[in-house]
Design an enzyme around this catalytic site. Structure first.
Site, PDB file in Angstrom:
ATOM      1  N   TRP A 171       2.434  -1.527   9.607  1.00 28.00           N
ATOM      2  CA  TRP A 171       1.752  -2.451   8.707  1.00 28.00           C
ATOM      3  C   TRP A 171       0.339  -2.726   9.229  1.00 28.00           C
ATOM      4  O   TRP A 171       0.160  -2.959  10.429  1.00 28.00           O
ATOM      5  CB  TRP A 171       2.533  -3.781   8.610  1.00 28.00           C
ATOM      6  CG  TRP A 171       1.797  -4.776   7.788  1.00 28.00           C
ATOM      7  CD1 TRP A 171       1.795  -4.878   6.421  1.00 28.00           C
ATOM      8  CD2 TRP A 171       0.884  -5.770   8.269  1.00 28.00           C
ATOM      9  NE1 TRP A 171       0.949  -5.877   6.019  1.00 28.00           N
ATOM     10  CE2 TRP A 171       0.370  -6.445   7.138  1.00 28.00           C
ATOM     11  CE3 TRP A 171       0.450  -6.152   9.534  1.00 28.00           C
ATOM     12  CZ2 TRP A 171      -0.550  -7.489   7.229  1.00 28.00           C
ATOM     13  CZ3 TRP A 171      -0.475  -7.182   9.629  1.00 28.00           C
ATOM     14  CH2 TRP A 171      -0.960  -7.849   8.494  1.00 28.00           C
ATOM     15  N   ASP A 336      -3.115 -12.206  -8.151  1.00 27.66           N
ATOM     16  CA  ASP A 336      -2.072 -11.768  -7.212  1.00 27.66           C
ATOM     17  C   ASP A 336      -0.905 -12.743  -7.220  1.00 27.66           C
ATOM     18  O   ASP A 336      -0.675 -13.476  -8.198  1.00 27.66           O
ATOM     19  CB  ASP A 336      -2.700 -11.586  -5.815  1.00 27.66           C
ATOM     20  CG  ASP A 336      -2.030 -10.493  -5.006  1.00 27.66           C
ATOM     21  OD1 ASP A 336      -0.959 -10.755  -4.441  1.00 27.66           O
ATOM     22  OD2 ASP A 336      -2.563  -9.359  -4.945  1.00 27.66           O
ATOM     23  N   ASP A 337      -0.160 -12.782  -6.169  1.00 29.26           N
ATOM     24  CA  ASP A 337       1.052 -13.591  -6.021  1.00 29.26           C
ATOM     25  C   ASP A 337       0.766 -15.070  -6.324  1.00 29.26           C
ATOM     26  O   ASP A 337      -0.354 -15.543  -6.162  1.00 29.26           O
ATOM     27  CB  ASP A 337       1.523 -13.446  -4.560  1.00 29.26           C
ATOM     28  CG  ASP A 337       2.985 -13.767  -4.385  1.00 29.26           C
ATOM     29  OD1 ASP A 337       3.597 -14.307  -5.308  1.00 29.26           O
ATOM     30  OD2 ASP A 337       3.499 -13.474  -3.291  1.00 29.26           O
ATOM     31  N   ARG A 413      10.588 -12.098   5.175  1.00 24.57           N
ATOM     32  CA  ARG A 413       9.679 -12.857   4.321  1.00 24.57           C
ATOM     33  C   ARG A 413      10.476 -13.700   3.308  1.00 24.57           C
ATOM     34  O   ARG A 413      10.127 -13.776   2.140  1.00 24.57           O
ATOM     35  CB  ARG A 413       8.714 -11.927   3.592  1.00 24.57           C
ATOM     36  CG  ARG A 413       7.364 -12.553   3.333  1.00 24.57           C
ATOM     37  CD  ARG A 413       6.514 -11.715   2.402  1.00 24.57           C
ATOM     38  NE  ARG A 413       5.185 -12.299   2.263  1.00 24.57           N
ATOM     39  CZ  ARG A 413       4.382 -12.098   1.236  1.00 24.57           C
ATOM     40  NH1 ARG A 413       4.753 -11.321   0.248  1.00 24.57           N
ATOM     41  NH2 ARG A 413       3.197 -12.653   1.180  1.00 24.57           N
ATOM     42  N   ASP A 448       4.389  -4.506  -6.168  1.00 21.71           N
ATOM     43  CA  ASP A 448       4.535  -4.657  -4.718  1.00 21.71           C
ATOM     44  C   ASP A 448       5.997  -4.474  -4.305  1.00 21.71           C
ATOM     45  O   ASP A 448       6.917  -4.544  -5.132  1.00 21.71           O
ATOM     46  CB  ASP A 448       4.042  -6.055  -4.329  1.00 21.71           C
ATOM     47  CG  ASP A 448       3.502  -6.123  -2.909  1.00 21.71           C
ATOM     48  OD1 ASP A 448       3.795  -5.212  -2.118  1.00 21.71           O
ATOM     49  OD2 ASP A 448       2.802  -7.098  -2.587  1.00 21.71           O
ATOM     50  N   MET A 449       6.239  -4.262  -3.029  1.00 21.34           N
ATOM     51  CA  MET A 449       7.593  -4.083  -2.481  1.00 21.34           C
ATOM     52  C   MET A 449       7.478  -4.406  -1.002  1.00 21.34           C
ATOM     53  O   MET A 449       7.012  -3.582  -0.236  1.00 21.34           O
ATOM     54  CB  MET A 449       8.000  -2.626  -2.690  1.00 21.34           C
ATOM     55  CG  MET A 449       9.475  -2.309  -2.642  1.00 21.34           C
ATOM     56  SD  MET A 449      10.199  -2.498  -1.009  1.00 21.34           S
ATOM     57  CE  MET A 449      11.824  -1.912  -1.284  1.00 21.34           C
ATOM     58  N   ASP A 516      -2.960  -3.646   3.833  1.00 22.27           N
ATOM     59  CA  ASP A 516      -3.336  -5.065   3.801  1.00 22.27           C
ATOM     60  C   ASP A 516      -4.507  -5.335   4.735  1.00 22.27           C
ATOM     61  O   ASP A 516      -5.162  -6.365   4.624  1.00 22.27           O
ATOM     62  CB  ASP A 516      -2.143  -5.942   4.228  1.00 22.27           C
ATOM     63  CG  ASP A 516      -1.186  -6.194   3.082  1.00 22.27           C
ATOM     64  OD1 ASP A 516      -1.563  -5.959   1.919  1.00 22.27           O
ATOM     65  OD2 ASP A 516      -0.046  -6.624   3.346  1.00 22.27           O
TER      66      ASP A 516
HETATM   67  C1  GLA Z   1       1.820  -8.159   0.062  1.00 15.67           C
HETATM   68  C2  GLA Z   1       0.649  -7.334  -0.434  1.00 15.67           C
HETATM   69  C3  GLA Z   1      -0.579  -8.218  -0.478  1.00 15.67           C
HETATM   70  C4  GLA Z   1      -0.336  -9.404  -1.372  1.00 15.67           C
HETATM   71  C5  GLA Z   1       0.891 -10.167  -0.906  1.00 15.67           C
HETATM   72  C6  GLA Z   1       1.276 -11.253  -1.885  1.00 15.67           C
HETATM   73  O1  GLA Z   1       1.650  -8.522   1.387  1.00 15.67           O
HETATM   74  O2  GLA Z   1       0.452  -6.219   0.360  1.00 15.67           O
HETATM   75  O3  GLA Z   1      -1.694  -7.485  -0.942  1.00 15.67           O
HETATM   76  O4  GLA Z   1      -0.167  -8.966  -2.691  1.00 15.67           O
HETATM   77  O5  GLA Z   1       2.011  -9.310  -0.748  1.00 15.67           O
HETATM   78  O6  GLA Z   1       2.387 -11.966  -1.480  1.00 15.67           O
END
Ligand code: GLA
Length: 691
Positions: A171, A336-337, A413, A448-449, A516
């Site tokens: 990561w 995003d999230d 997580r 995402d995953m 990331d």
């Molecule tokens: C992962 C993705 C990030 C972001 C977060 C949101 O870590 O890689 O880019 O979208 O989730 O929770």
């Protein structure tokens, strides 16, 4: 495809040939993978002496193109089964060859148990890549346990030595390029995580240890699969080398019922005669011509809100960021999230895919409308394969996650993995996504995953190990259906950054979230690795804040942009916190990118290196974009000129902006003066147009 009376076949690509032939035991030998051979030349190959071991049993290690476990096969076996009576050895007889234009299928059947194997080769008129699959069909009366079914075994021609190139990582540090001398024995790469994985990308290259960027023979293979996988590079004691690759991992096996068929994912192979850069460029061309769903499109400049806001989002805050992003020239705004249900932190809400009523009381409609009125497309983050235990979904369907009755459900997580292998889970997933996309004008999904599988059980299922492959197949089915029903939808594949990057997912997505880690300095190596296989037009790259939130390193805005401009440029910083001057300079750099992005995304990539100055060159039809950077400089030395390749030596090139005129011959033999600033972290973009 050319057949030969002595049971020899030649698969031709524009500049290479691949030759296989059956021996007297119906074993399929890989005789040639290299420059084009005529039929007559290929037919002489079986007469060449083979590298045989001293022991009588060593004769067929790392020289077979189809590698079933059978008598005297003690090396790597790409096909392993267990018949109902416990027998594990295959006794295959060649049945037939089915030939079509640029396609060949060789069919084998087991003498007793009725297992049929079809090994298939597919070539293209415009690519040297060969695609292969293996199909197993149970023509017997009892189930057959399939332990290993590799898509392909590639026999590398005999050389004095061998070097392995791989992309390893973790990561925040994905796709790190590493070259190492190949040891004797078996070298395994793979993933047991349920996804492609950050740790190893399903691709390797082999050369004889002497290839460079611009010279030398390179053999490489990539697996188009987004679940678990294994790649074995075998160097036999004879010195011969073969690479066998396929989906699945040990100790997982599936049961093939009578009449049932199993088709493996595509393993693609490439022989390139002019070095690593040419090999990479051939993979990029293949991706654009035969993998990506919309190869002709230029990817838009995105803005993504994650690093700016994380979970602390509101409709007003997102609208304000969208306005700033639009002013900077961004063309796609991705929320995003944190937009849905109780997802105000990472401990709750995953699985409940309706807008958070406090944050979006009128739904997503008003924000989407605002973004569209600003002239941008609208994108949304989703993580459909996951659930937080603290969610309505999990409370209603605790059996929908991978689990085992007497094991804990380990969280990462604060989330568990949904059992997407189940038909009802796949149906549910498709239904809510389809409804979300039907009700809202969403142009883009960041899919995402964020965690690997654990305690991967499926209580009540007769053949539970199927979950490993069915998860990926159902993921593909959902993606395919959504794309078919929502033709304007574009998708980014993300798995905590670059955890799911492969030619399988890229058949149904448009770009990937590379990492990331958005630190521009770290990104140089990550992008360099990714570019060995995947084209710049899938390589999502954000410009974020200084200091970088992960590494605390501060580098100039231009440097951050220039590194990100080597892929699909996006902005991901907290634009409210940027100064007016930074936002203005950002807008200029976005405009610079738009002038060269057709070259970055569709041009031929060549890596650049001159002392401490590194970078990349993208060329297409008389135009070249140079992106270069240098971290630190030594007092008393000027930055070296950077030699460019692929130019017409007789042509003159005008540099956009400065209007300097350069001669192709001088750029090639002496180089380009990038006029880098003296400071650390200097960078440049140069756009050359042939006059
Ligand atoms: C992962 C993705 C990030 C972001 C977060 C949101 O870590 O890689 O880019 O979208 O989730 O929770």
């Amino acid at each position: 495809m050319r057949a030969h009376p002595t049971r020899l076949w030649v698969i031709d690509t524009p500049s290479t040939s691949y030759v296989v032939a059956l021996d007297e035991h119906d074993r399929l030998r890989g005789l040639h993978w290299g420059p084009r051979l005529t039929r007559e030349q290929a037919a002489s190959l079986p007469e060449l002496p083979e590298a045989v071991g001293r022991s009588v049993t060593d004769g067929c290690d790392a020289v077979l193109d189809l590698t079933p476990a059978s008598a005297f096969r003690y090396g790597a076996n790409g096909v392993q089964v267990r018949f109902a009576d416990g027998a594990r050895e295959l006794e295959l007889a060649f049945t037939e060859a089915v030939e079509a234009e640029r396609e060949l299928t060789l069919v084998f059947t087991d003498a007793h148990y009725g297992l049929e194997l079809r090994t298939r080769y597919r070539a293209f008129a415009d690519s040297d890549v060969i695609e292969r699959t293996l199909t197993l069909r149970n023509r017997g009366a009892e189930p057959i346990e399939v332990i290993r079914a590799d898509s392909a075994s590639w026999v590398v021609p005999e050389r004095e030595d061998y070097r392995l190139t791989q992309l390893y990582g973790e990561w925040g540090a994905e796709t790190r390029l590493h070259r190492t001398t190949l040891p004797f024995g078996e070298t395994h790469l793979g993933s047991r995580r349920g996804i492609t994985g950050h740790q190893s990308n399903p691709w390797v290259a082999i050369d004889d240890g002497t290839a460079g960027e611009a010279h030398g023979e390179v053999w490489s293979t990539a697996l188009a699969w987004s679940g678990t996988w294994r790649l074995t590079v075998e160097k036999a004691p004879t010195g011969r080398v073969a690479v066998s690759v396929g989906s699945g991992h040990d100790p997982v096996s599936v049961s093939l019922a009578p009449g049932e068929e199993l088709e493996t994912p595509v393993a693609a192979g490439l022989y390139a005669s002019e070095g690593f850069a040419a090999s990479a460029a051939a993979w990029h061309d293949y991706a654009r011509a035969h993998v990506l769903p919309h190869p002709e499109e230029l990817r838009p400049v995105a803005y993504n809100s994650w690093e700016a806001t994380e979970f602390d989002i509101s409709a007003e805050g997102q609208a304000a960021l969208a306005e700033r992003a639009a002013a900077m020239g961004c063309e796609l705004f991705v929320m995003d999230d944190g937009w849905f249900s109780s997802r105000v932190h990472d401990r709750a809400g995953l699985g409940d895919w309706h807008p958070n009523p406090d944050r979006f009381p009128d739904g997503l409609g008003p924000l989407i409308k605002h973004v569209h009125e600003l002239g941008m497309r609208f994108g949304l983050w989703v993580e459909p394969e996951m659930v937080n235990p603290d969610s309505e979904l999990y409370r209603a369907h605790p059996d929908w996650v991978y689990h085992r009755p007497h094991r804990r459900r380990s969280e990462m997580r604060h989330q568990l993995v949904l059992n997407l292998a189940r038909a009802d889970v796949a149906e549910w997933m498709h239904a809510w996504l389809d409804e979300l996309l039907s009700r809202n004008e969403i142009d883009f999904l960041k899919w995402d995953m964020n965690r690997p599988f654990s305690e991967a059980g499926w209580p009540g299922e007769a053949d539970p190990d199927r979950l490993w492959s069915e998860h990926t197949r159902n993921l593909y089915r959902v993606l395919d259906r959504l794309r078919a029903d929502h033709p304007r939808l574009r998708i980014e594949s993300c798995a905590s950054g670059g955890g799911r990057v492969d030619f399988g997912i890229l058949r149904r997505t448009d770009q990937v979230w590379t990492s990331d880690n958005t630190d521009a300095v770290d990104r140089i190596a990550i992008q360099e690795g990714l570019a060995q296989v995947y084209p710049a037009k899938v390589m999502g790259a954000w410009v974020t804040d200084a200091p970088n939130p992960f590494t605390r390193r501060s580098v100039p805005l231009d440097f951050r942009f220039h590194v990100a401009m080597a892929g699909v440029l996006a902005v991901g910083g907290d634009l409210d916190a940027w100064t007016e001057g930074e936002r203005e300079r950002g807008a200029e750099l976005v405009a610079d990118y738009k002038r060269i992005r057709h070259l970055v995304q569709h041009g031929r990539r060549r890596p650049l290196r001159a002392g401490a100055v590194k970078g990349v060159q993208y060329g297409l039809d008389g135009e070249t974009a140079v992106l270069a950077w240098r971290l630190g400089r030594r007092l008393g030395y000027r930055d070296p000129l950077v030699k460019l390749a692929g130019l017409d030596p007789a042509a003159r090139y005008r540099e956009r902006g400065t209007e300097r005129v350069h001669h192709g011959a001088v750029l090639a033999s002496h180089g380009l003066d990038l006029r880098l600033r003296l400071d650390d972290y200097a960078s440049a973009m140069v756009h050359l147009v042939e006059e």
